[in-house]
Design a protein around this motif. Structure first.
Motif, PDB file in Angstrom:
ATOM      1  N   THR A 300      -4.224 -11.344   9.790  1.00 45.01           N
ATOM      2  CA  THR A 300      -3.095 -10.422   9.689  1.00 45.01           C
ATOM      3  C   THR A 300      -3.544  -9.082   9.130  1.00 45.01           C
ATOM      4  O   THR A 300      -4.237  -9.032   8.106  1.00 45.01           O
ATOM      5  CB  THR A 300      -1.999 -11.002   8.760  1.00 45.01           C
ATOM      6  OG1 THR A 300      -1.666 -12.321   9.195  1.00 45.01           O
ATOM      7  CG2 THR A 300      -0.756 -10.121   8.785  1.00 45.01           C
ATOM      8  N   ALA A 301      -3.150  -8.002   9.809  1.00 43.81           N
ATOM      9  CA  ALA A 301      -3.454  -6.670   9.292  1.00 43.81           C
ATOM     10  C   ALA A 301      -2.735  -6.463   7.963  1.00 43.81           C
ATOM     11  O   ALA A 301      -1.573  -6.841   7.822  1.00 43.81           O
ATOM     12  CB  ALA A 301      -3.021  -5.613  10.292  1.00 43.81           C
ATOM     13  N   PRO A 302      -3.400  -5.885   6.987  1.00 44.18           N
ATOM     14  CA  PRO A 302      -2.794  -5.752   5.651  1.00 44.18           C
ATOM     15  C   PRO A 302      -1.664  -4.733   5.626  1.00 44.18           C
ATOM     16  O   PRO A 302      -1.693  -3.736   6.356  1.00 44.18           O
ATOM     17  CB  PRO A 302      -3.965  -5.299   4.773  1.00 44.18           C
ATOM     18  CG  PRO A 302      -4.897  -4.624   5.716  1.00 44.18           C
ATOM     19  CD  PRO A 302      -4.776  -5.353   7.019  1.00 44.18           C
ATOM     20  N   PRO A 303      -0.671  -4.951   4.764  1.00 48.11           N
ATOM     21  CA  PRO A 303       0.411  -3.979   4.591  1.00 48.11           C
ATOM     22  C   PRO A 303      -0.008  -2.891   3.611  1.00 48.11           C
ATOM     23  O   PRO A 303      -1.070  -2.967   2.992  1.00 48.11           O
ATOM     24  CB  PRO A 303       1.531  -4.839   3.990  1.00 48.11           C
ATOM     25  CG  PRO A 303       0.776  -5.830   3.146  1.00 48.11           C
ATOM     26  CD  PRO A 303      -0.496  -6.138   3.915  1.00 48.11           C
ATOM     27  N   HIS A 304       0.827  -1.886   3.480  1.00 49.37           N
ATOM     28  CA  HIS A 304       0.623  -0.894   2.423  1.00 49.37           C
ATOM     29  C   HIS A 304       1.104  -1.488   1.109  1.00 49.37           C
ATOM     30  O   HIS A 304       2.233  -1.936   0.998  1.00 49.37           O
ATOM     31  CB  HIS A 304       1.408   0.385   2.721  1.00 49.37           C
ATOM     32  CG  HIS A 304       0.736   1.284   3.689  1.00 49.37           C
ATOM     33  ND1 HIS A 304      -0.313   2.094   3.347  1.00 49.37           N
ATOM     34  CD2 HIS A 304       0.953   1.497   5.010  1.00 49.37           C
ATOM     35  CE1 HIS A 304      -0.714   2.774   4.403  1.00 49.37           C
ATOM     36  NE2 HIS A 304       0.032   2.430   5.428  1.00 49.37           N
ATOM     37  N   ALA A 305       0.236  -1.480   0.112  1.00 45.84           N
ATOM     38  CA  ALA A 305       0.615  -1.903  -1.230  1.00 45.84           C
ATOM     39  C   ALA A 305       0.871  -0.647  -2.047  1.00 45.84           C
ATOM     40  O   ALA A 305      -0.038   0.141  -2.296  1.00 45.84           O
ATOM     41  CB  ALA A 305      -0.494  -2.736  -1.864  1.00 45.84           C
ATOM     42  N   VAL A 306       2.110  -0.431  -2.436  1.00 43.06           N
ATOM     43  CA  VAL A 306       2.527   0.810  -3.082  1.00 43.06           C
ATOM     44  C   VAL A 306       2.517   0.645  -4.588  1.00 43.06           C
ATOM     45  O   VAL A 306       3.041  -0.330  -5.129  1.00 43.06           O
ATOM     46  CB  VAL A 306       3.940   1.216  -2.600  1.00 43.06           C
ATOM     47  CG1 VAL A 306       4.391   2.491  -3.312  1.00 43.06           C
ATOM     48  CG2 VAL A 306       3.943   1.417  -1.090  1.00 43.06           C
ATOM     49  N   ASP A 307       1.915   1.589  -5.272  1.00 46.49           N
ATOM     50  CA  ASP A 307       1.889   1.604  -6.730  1.00 46.49           C
ATOM     51  C   ASP A 307       3.231   2.142  -7.232  1.00 46.49           C
ATOM     52  O   ASP A 307       3.557   3.313  -7.012  1.00 46.49           O
ATOM     53  CB  ASP A 307       0.746   2.514  -7.204  1.00 46.49           C
ATOM     54  CG  ASP A 307       0.507   2.463  -8.697  1.00 46.49           C
ATOM     55  OD1 ASP A 307       1.447   2.082  -9.423  1.00 46.49           O
ATOM     56  OD2 ASP A 307      -0.601   2.811  -9.136  1.00 46.49           O
ATOM     57  N   PRO A 308       4.032   1.310  -7.877  1.00 46.07           N
ATOM     58  CA  PRO A 308       5.367   1.763  -8.293  1.00 46.07           C
ATOM     59  C   PRO A 308       5.332   2.772  -9.431  1.00 46.07           C
ATOM     60  O   PRO A 308       6.326   3.456  -9.683  1.00 46.07           O
ATOM     61  CB  PRO A 308       6.050   0.465  -8.726  1.00 46.07           C
ATOM     62  CG  PRO A 308       4.931  -0.416  -9.173  1.00 46.07           C
ATOM     63  CD  PRO A 308       3.768  -0.089  -8.277  1.00 46.07           C
ATOM     64  N   ASP A 309       4.203   2.889 -10.107  1.00 44.96           N
ATOM     65  CA  ASP A 309       4.113   3.772 -11.262  1.00 44.96           C
ATOM     66  C   ASP A 309       3.623   5.170 -10.917  1.00 44.96           C
ATOM     67  O   ASP A 309       3.769   6.091 -11.726  1.00 44.96           O
ATOM     68  CB  ASP A 309       3.193   3.160 -12.321  1.00 44.96           C
ATOM     69  CG  ASP A 309       3.720   1.833 -12.850  1.00 44.96           C
ATOM     70  OD1 ASP A 309       4.953   1.713 -12.988  1.00 44.96           O
ATOM     71  OD2 ASP A 309       2.906   0.927 -13.092  1.00 44.96           O
ATOM     72  N   ILE A 310       3.013   5.325  -9.736  1.00 43.97           N
ATOM     73  CA  ILE A 310       2.433   6.621  -9.370  1.00 43.97           C
ATOM     74  C   ILE A 310       2.885   6.987  -7.971  1.00 43.97           C
ATOM     75  O   ILE A 310       2.549   6.307  -6.997  1.00 43.97           O
ATOM     76  CB  ILE A 310       0.893   6.587  -9.451  1.00 43.97           C
ATOM     77  CG1 ILE A 310       0.447   6.227 -10.865  1.00 43.97           C
ATOM     78  CG2 ILE A 310       0.302   7.930  -9.029  1.00 43.97           C
ATOM     79  CD1 ILE A 310      -1.042   6.121 -11.040  1.00 43.97           C
ATOM     80  N   ASP A 311       3.623   8.050  -7.851  1.00 43.26           N
ATOM     81  CA  ASP A 311       4.160   8.485  -6.569  1.00 43.26           C
ATOM     82  C   ASP A 311       3.039   8.824  -5.593  1.00 43.26           C
ATOM     83  O   ASP A 311       2.110   9.553  -5.924  1.00 43.26           O
ATOM     84  CB  ASP A 311       5.051   9.711  -6.791  1.00 43.26           C
ATOM     85  CG  ASP A 311       5.759  10.141  -5.515  1.00 43.26           C
ATOM     86  OD1 ASP A 311       6.171   9.254  -4.752  1.00 43.26           O
ATOM     87  OD2 ASP A 311       5.905  11.356  -5.300  1.00 43.26           O
ATOM     88  N   GLY A 312       3.129   8.280  -4.385  1.00 42.13           N
ATOM     89  CA  GLY A 312       2.160   8.591  -3.339  1.00 42.13           C
ATOM     90  C   GLY A 312       0.873   7.804  -3.392  1.00 42.13           C
ATOM     91  O   GLY A 312      -0.034   8.055  -2.600  1.00 42.13           O
ATOM     92  N   HIS A 313       0.763   6.836  -4.296  1.00 42.43           N
ATOM     93  CA  HIS A 313      -0.455   6.036  -4.408  1.00 42.43           C
ATOM     94  C   HIS A 313      -0.245   4.699  -3.697  1.00 42.43           C
ATOM     95  O   HIS A 313       0.656   3.937  -4.057  1.00 42.43           O
ATOM     96  CB  HIS A 313      -0.807   5.800  -5.876  1.00 42.43           C
ATOM     97  CG  HIS A 313      -2.129   5.126  -6.077  1.00 42.43           C
ATOM     98  ND1 HIS A 313      -2.453   4.458  -7.233  1.00 42.43           N
ATOM     99  CD2 HIS A 313      -3.214   5.016  -5.260  1.00 42.43           C
ATOM    100  CE1 HIS A 313      -3.675   3.973  -7.121  1.00 42.43           C
ATOM    101  NE2 HIS A 313      -4.152   4.309  -5.929  1.00 42.43           N
TER     102      HIS A 313
END
Length: 330
Positions: A300-313
């Protein structure tokens, strides 16, 4: 917040390879933004697609699919005078200051050469000479350098001429392709400081391509990390360097030299070779070298894992290093 100056969405580019039925996938779904007056660092191993992306954004290559919007315009729909007008807005500073300058032309002729194609700019000889001398002053060489030839300059001075040539058309974006890698360390610092000063003065945006992580950390506002044609992590520079989410990014950062012993960390050594872009791994492209890989990474191609503490990371990973509290998005 204003719209980004440059918006790239799902950009793909592949090439035919003689004697091979598979196409070489150089860009596989590149998505990025570049804001006005900022520097975006682009890092990754040789062959990851950085230079292909630069050539595509310069319109020297045409993408197979995806979209590019520059100030709201799709440059690939432009023709004739409109296309020529657009080309003024994106310029490049090349890696090799020795090979990128014509040794038979004086500094003044090199800087003025772009105006031969853009005939409406500085058509008057007096205006042209004044502008050339102004650009030489701007890059710290002075008007006396105008009549000298490349072989009379040092490497750092040659690169300043290359920067002046890029500025001649008053661009909005300059793509810097390893612009200081051929220079001594002391000269590198001078050229980097010049680029910073020019950005502050003129409001230019840079896409800064480099293998040298210390250089990228010094100049970039945001960083995108490439691996086998994909951007696998992106975010503000300090976030990507200090709290990388992707294992590949963590390995890159562990190899970067640090003067402060308190900031040094154990080197992460990756096993295996970089896979061929002619036959990339299924699922996650980094999985064949990743110590966190599982069966899911292969299927499975990986999803985007979003850093909730840093915008745009964000990072493309099933098992991000900062997994606690990470938000997975498609």
């Amino acid at each position: 917040m204003s719209e980004p100056l440059l918006q790239v969405r799902d950009l793909r580019k592949s090439f035919r390879v003689p004697g091979n039925k598979n196409r070489l996938c150089a860009l596989d779904g590149i998505t990025l933004d570049l804001n006005r007056g900022e520097t975006l660092g682009l890092v990754g191993e040789s062959g990851c697609g950085k230079s292909t992306l630069a050539r595509t954004l310069m319109m020297l290559e045409r993408p197979d699919s995806g979209t590019v919007r520059f100030d709201g315009i799709d440059p690939y729909t432009l023709r004739g005078k409109e296309l020529l007008k657009f080309r003024r807005r994106v310029q490049m500073v090349f890696q090799d200051p020795y090979a990128s300058l014509n040794s038979r032309m004086s500094a003044a002729e090199i800087i003025a050469e772009p105006w031969r194609s853009h005939k409406g700019m500085y058509a008057n000889r007096k205006d042209r000479d004044m502008r050339v001398r102004g650009l030489l002053d701007l890059v710290g060489l002075g008007a006396k350098a105008a009549d000298k030839y490349p072989q009379e300059f040092s490497g750092g001075q040659r690169q300043r001429i290359g920067i002046a040539r890029a500025l001649a058309l008053d661009p909005d974006v300059i793509i810097c392709d390893e612009p200081v890698s051929a220079l001594d360390l002391s000269v590198q610092a001078q050229v980097l400081n010049l680029l910073n000063d020019l950005q502050a003065q003129l409001g230019i945006a840079y896409i800064f391509i480099s293998h040298d992580l210390s250089v990228v950390r010094h100049v970039a506002d945001r960083v995108s990390v490439m691996y086998l044609g994909r951007i696998i992590e992106n975010g503000p520079t300090e976030a990507v360097f200090d709290r990388p989410n992707h294992p590949y990014t963590a390995a890159l950062m562990s190899a970067a030299p640090k003067l402060d012993s308190a900031l040094r960390q154990e080197r992460i050594l990756l096993s295996g070779e970089v896979p061929s872009p002619l036959n990339p791994p299924s699922g996650c492209r980094f999985r064949t070298r990743c110590w966190k890989a599982t069966e899911m990474c292969a299927t499975t191609a990986p999803p985007h894992a979003v850093d909730p503490d840093i915008d745009g990371h964000a990072a493309e990973c099933h098992h991000p290093l900062l997994s606690e509290g990470m938000l997975a998005t498609a």
